[in-house]
Design an enzyme around this catalytic site. Structure first.
Site, PDB file in Angstrom:
ATOM      1  N   HIS A   1      -0.392 -34.022  -0.099  1.00  0.00           N
ATOM      2  CA  HIS A   1      -0.306 -33.580  -1.504  1.00  0.00           C
ATOM      3  C   HIS A   1      -1.042 -34.556  -2.429  1.00  0.00           C
ATOM      4  O   HIS A   1      -1.744 -34.135  -3.349  1.00  0.00           O
ATOM      5  CB  HIS A   1       1.151 -33.481  -1.963  1.00  0.00           C
TER       6      HIS A   1
ATOM      7  N   HIS B   1       2.875 -34.740   5.162  1.00  0.00           N
ATOM      8  CA  HIS B   1       2.826 -33.634   4.208  1.00  0.00           C
ATOM      9  C   HIS B   1       2.708 -34.158   2.770  1.00  0.00           C
ATOM     10  O   HIS B   1       1.862 -33.688   2.001  1.00  0.00           O
ATOM     11  CB  HIS B   1       4.097 -32.793   4.382  1.00  0.00           C
ATOM     12  N   GLU B   2       3.543 -35.135   2.412  1.00  0.00           N
ATOM     13  CA  GLU B   2       3.534 -35.639   1.032  1.00  0.00           C
ATOM     14  C   GLU B   2       2.259 -36.423   0.742  1.00  0.00           C
ATOM     15  O   GLU B   2       1.708 -36.332  -0.362  1.00  0.00           O
ATOM     16  CB  GLU B   2       4.778 -36.478   0.751  1.00  0.00           C
TER      17      GLU B   2
ATOM     18  N   CYS C   1       6.625 -25.445   2.323  1.00  0.00           N
ATOM     19  CA  CYS C   1       6.305 -26.283   1.170  1.00  0.00           C
ATOM     20  C   CYS C   1       6.968 -25.688  -0.059  1.00  0.00           C
ATOM     21  O   CYS C   1       6.923 -24.470  -0.267  1.00  0.00           O
ATOM     22  CB  CYS C   1       4.787 -26.347   0.981  1.00  0.00           C
TER      23      CYS C   1
END
Length: 163
Positions: free
Chosen positions: A135, A131-132, A89
């Site tokens: 976030h 993953h995004e 990351c």
């Protein structure tokens, strides 16, 4: 249009659930430009708005030469058996850990014109979508690690030169 500085682990914005985008205005257009510029450097698969200090549900991606963005993304499908994938990351620079991710992901959202869009894929694209989106939900990939691995990750974070 600017490549923005990436916020690092410990910044509260990374643990904050991002707000939905209610209206596409000049500020959102500028954000998308900055997200695209920020994901262009080599080795970057995605950048979430939170990573550049903006608490809005948007991210950019750069996978296999395809650069794009999504506003208000929602993961609508995950399939296959979760598998361990090496993951890093930009907000936790230099650290890579095996993270469980689904091999296929499909997300829907909107573009700058308010049109519905869909992005899906396997491999790195599936990983980037998950993953995004994490976030935007105030979660880092470190939060997905099993306890012993997370303990080791946190030790490495504390020992890093950037923390």
């Amino acid at each position: 249009m600017t490549e923005r500085q990436i916020r690092l682990f410990g910044d509260p914005v990374l643990k904050t659930v991002s707000d939905p985008i209610d209206a596409v205005d000049d500020g959102v257009r500028a954000l998308v430009d900055d997200l695209i510029d920020s994901v262009r450097p080599p080795g970057r698969a995605g950048v979430a708005a939170a990573q550049i200090g903006v608490n809005l549900r948007a991210f950019s991606y750069n996978v296999d030469g395809e650069i794009g963005y999504m506003l208000n993304p929602v993961i609508v499908e995950l399939s296959g058996e979760p598998e361990a994938m090496e993951e890093g990351c930009l907000s936790v620079p230099g650290l890579w850990f095996s993270t469980m991710r689904y091999p296929f992901a499909r997300a829907t959202g909107i573009d700058l014109d308010g049109n519905a869009i869909e992005v899906s894929g396997t491999g790195v694209m599936a990983q980037a979508l998950q993953h995004e989106t994490d976030h935007l939900n105030g979660m880092l990939y470190l939060d997905r690690l099993d306890k012993p691995t997370r303990r080791e990750a946190m030790k490495q974070v504390r020992e890093s030169d950037w923390f």
